[in-house]
Design a protein around this motif. Structure first.
Motif, mmCIF file in Angstrom:
data_model
loop_
_atom_site.group_PDB
_atom_site.id
_atom_site.type_symbol
_atom_site.label_atom_id
_atom_site.label_comp_id
_atom_site.label_asym_id
_atom_site.label_seq_id
_atom_site.Cartn_x
_atom_site.Cartn_y
_atom_site.Cartn_z
ATOM 1 N N VAL A 55 0.869 -1.177 0.000
ATOM 2 C CA VAL A 55 0.000 0.000 0.000
ATOM 3 C C VAL A 55 0.906 1.227 0.000
ATOM 4 O O VAL A 55 1.658 1.452 0.956
ATOM 5 N N GLY A 56 0.864 2.000 -1.068
ATOM 6 C CA GLY A 56 1.814 3.097 -1.238
ATOM 7 C C GLY A 56 2.994 2.658 -2.068
ATOM 8 O O GLY A 56 4.099 3.194 -1.941
ATOM 9 N N GLY A 57 2.766 1.694 -2.939
ATOM 10 C CA GLY A 57 3.859 1.172 -3.754
ATOM 11 C C GLY A 57 4.411 2.155 -4.760
ATOM 12 O O GLY A 57 5.497 1.957 -5.298
ATOM 13 N N ALA A 58 3.683 3.253 -5.011
ATOM 14 C CA ALA A 58 4.188 4.275 -5.934
ATOM 15 C C ALA A 58 5.180 5.204 -5.253
ATOM 16 O O ALA A 58 5.911 5.944 -5.920
ATOM 17 N N GLY A 59 5.212 5.175 -3.922
ATOM 18 C CA GLY A 59 6.176 5.992 -3.181
ATOM 19 C C GLY A 59 7.554 5.364 -3.226
ATOM 20 O O GLY A 59 7.715 4.180 -3.551
ATOM 21 N N ALA A 60 8.576 6.140 -2.861
ATOM 22 C CA ALA A 60 9.955 5.679 -3.002
ATOM 23 C C ALA A 60 10.252 4.474 -2.107
ATOM 24 O O ALA A 60 10.833 3.481 -2.552
ATOM 25 N N MET A 61 9.864 4.544 -0.822
ATOM 26 C CA MET A 61 10.148 3.438 0.079
ATOM 27 C C MET A 61 9.298 2.220 -0.272
ATOM 28 O O MET A 61 9.783 1.085 -0.275
ATOM 29 N N GLY A 62 8.017 2.435 -0.578
ATOM 30 C CA GLY A 62 7.169 1.328 -0.974
ATOM 31 C C GLY A 62 7.690 0.639 -2.219
ATOM 32 O O GLY A 62 7.702 -0.598 -2.309
ATOM 33 N N ALA A 63 8.149 1.432 -3.199
ATOM 34 C CA ALA A 63 8.694 0.865 -4.429
ATOM 35 C C ALA A 63 9.958 0.068 -4.162
ATOM 36 O O ALA A 63 10.208 -0.972 -4.789
ATOM 37 N N MET A 64 10.763 0.537 -3.211
ATOM 38 C CA MET A 64 11.996 -0.165 -2.880
ATOM 39 C C MET A 64 11.682 -1.552 -2.303
ATOM 40 O O MET A 64 12.278 -2.559 -2.702
ATOM 41 N N PHE A 65 10.732 -1.612 -1.358
ATOM 42 C CA PHE A 65 10.370 -2.909 -0.777
ATOM 43 C C PHE A 65 9.674 -3.789 -1.806
ATOM 44 O O PHE A 65 9.882 -5.011 -1.824
ATOM 45 N N ALA A 66 8.852 -3.195 -2.670
ATOM 46 C CA ALA A 66 8.195 -3.977 -3.714
ATOM 47 C C ALA A 66 9.235 -4.624 -4.623
ATOM 48 O O ALA A 66 9.107 -5.801 -5.008
ATOM 49 N N ARG A 67 10.276 -3.872 -4.940
ATOM 50 C CA ARG A 67 11.332 -4.402 -5.811
ATOM 51 C C ARG A 67 12.072 -5.555 -5.127
ATOM 52 O O ARG A 67 12.321 -6.596 -5.751
ATOM 53 N N MET A 68 12.416 -5.383 -3.852
ATOM 54 C CA MET A 68 13.154 -6.427 -3.142
ATOM 55 C C MET A 68 12.301 -7.682 -2.963
ATOM 56 O O MET A 68 12.799 -8.808 -3.070
ATOM 57 N N LEU A 69 11.016 -7.507 -2.708
ATOM 58 C CA LEU A 69 10.124 -8.657 -2.570
ATOM 59 C C LEU A 69 9.953 -9.370 -3.910
ATOM 60 O O LEU A 69 9.885 -10.602 -3.969
#
Length: 372
Positions: free
Chosen positions: A104-118
């Motif tokens: 939730v908030g995957g468009a944000g910088a931190m959310g995108a970073m965790f989405a990428r690592m996952l």
């Protein structure tokens, strides 16, 4: 004079070329190491291996008349590059049967970073942002993890607005305050709850050596896979209660950022010209200016949220203000004896850490001087 100098320089160029060849070979080996770690579920960062390797190379350098600090600097720079290289490798999936991950908030910088690592770790990742909230129920259907990464001031509201989640879904957040978000998650979801706080920004090169605070909410065994996944990425996970986390963050983040803001405001008001200040600054003062200036290259809304988010932060800052006044009074009254006494008391509170920090700062300053 020019001829012997040119001859020596040519030999130095040959040595430099040999070093480049060796570094290229080392990076190739690092790529192979990353692949092995990914296959066997080994973390990027292995502190015991790193310490042993550095100690051995320092000893070998001393035996050969090479400054140990030099070889340590070179190796640490090589290892940093290795961690950056390895972050793009795949990682062993700690929960292979997990349902989709929703950030939730995957468009944000931190959310995108965790989405990428996952995603690199093999999970099916979905994102849910403000513009597509109308389909939230469909996005979280069957989810094994819902990870909330939104601005601090929106976190509790967003958690409360989540649609019902699967009973075994882990609900977690990435907010820099923990008591209110963890309490909100416990109320919103009857299943596993975990509070997380990455102690770094989304601009880091790698998770290696970074710290992630982990605050238990409910059923920690159900979210243990996520903690272990983060460790595989190279981070150090520190378990702490939400209350203790927020008390520590008041000192580590809120007070520090407020002090930096106030110092920056004072510098701007004095308006002496940064170029002149930098020209007169030794490495340690340059570093201080850098740490102040970097704050003002970032989001003011974010830092206001960090400073103001904790319910006890204002009282903490007011106590700091009072102690600042007490210290100022020592100067106003010319009380050198009182200043010395207080200085000694503070040094005793730091204890052995004072000498340790002095040694660590020497290494940092040497690096700062070499990159100026």
């Amino acid at each position: 004079m020019d001829e012997p100098l040119s001859h020596l320089r040519a030999q130095i160029d040959e040595v430099d070329q040999a070093m480049l060849d060796l570094l290229a070979r080392r990076l190739g080996l690092v790529a192979q190491v990353g692949e092995v770690k990914g296959r066997h579920g080994l973390p990027i960062y292995a502190p015991d291996r790193e310490r042993a390797m550095i100690a051995a190379r320092r000893e070998q350098a001393a035996d050969r008349g090479v400054p140990p600090d030099l070889i340590e600097d070179v190796l640490r720079r090589c290892m940093r590059e290795a961690y950056v290289h390895e972050k793009n490798m795949g990682f062993t999936q700690q929960a292979p049967d997990l349902g989709p991950v929703v950030v939730v908030g995957g468009a944000g910088a931190m959310g995108a970073m965790f989405a990428r690592m996952l995603t690199l770790s093999g999970y099916a990742v979905r994102t849910l942002d403000r513009d597509d909230w109308h389909r939230a129920a469909a996005v979280v259907e069957g989810a094994g993890l819902v990870l909330v990464s939104v601005p601090i001031h929106d976190t509790v509201e967003v958690i409360g607005a989540l649609p019902p989640l699967p009973a075994d879904c882990v609900l977690a957040d990435l907010t820099s305050v923990k008591r209110a978000p963890v309490a909100a998650m416990m109320q919103a979801h009857a299943g596993p709850v975990l509070g997380l706080h990455p102690m770094f920004g989304p601009d880091v090169d790698s998770f290696a050596k970074q710290v992630v605070a982990s605050c238990p909410g409910r059923d920690p065994d159900a979210s243990a896979w996520l903690v272990e996944q983060i460790r595989l990425w190279g981070a150090r996970v520190h378990d702490v209660t939400a209350a203790d986390h927020d008390a520590a963050m008041g000192l580590i983040q809120a007070l520090r950022h407020f002090s930096t803001f106030a110092y920056g405001a004072h510098l701007a008001s004095e308006d002496r010209g940064l170029a002149d200040l930098l020209a007169l600054s030794s490495p340690i003062y340059r570093l201080e200016l850098i740490m102040v200036g970097r704050l003002f290259a970032q989001s003011p809304e974010l830092y206001f949220d960090i400073i103001a988010a904790g319910p006890d932060n204002l009282e903490l800052i007011e106590r700091y203000h009072a102690r600042f006044g007490e210290a100022l009074e020592l100067l106003r009254s010319g009380d050198a004896e009182g200043f010395t006494r207080r200085f000694t008391e503070i040094g005793e509170w730091f204890g052995s850490y004072a000498e340790r920090f002095l040694e660590e700062s020497r290494s940092l300053l040497a690096h700062a001087d070499s990159t100026r």
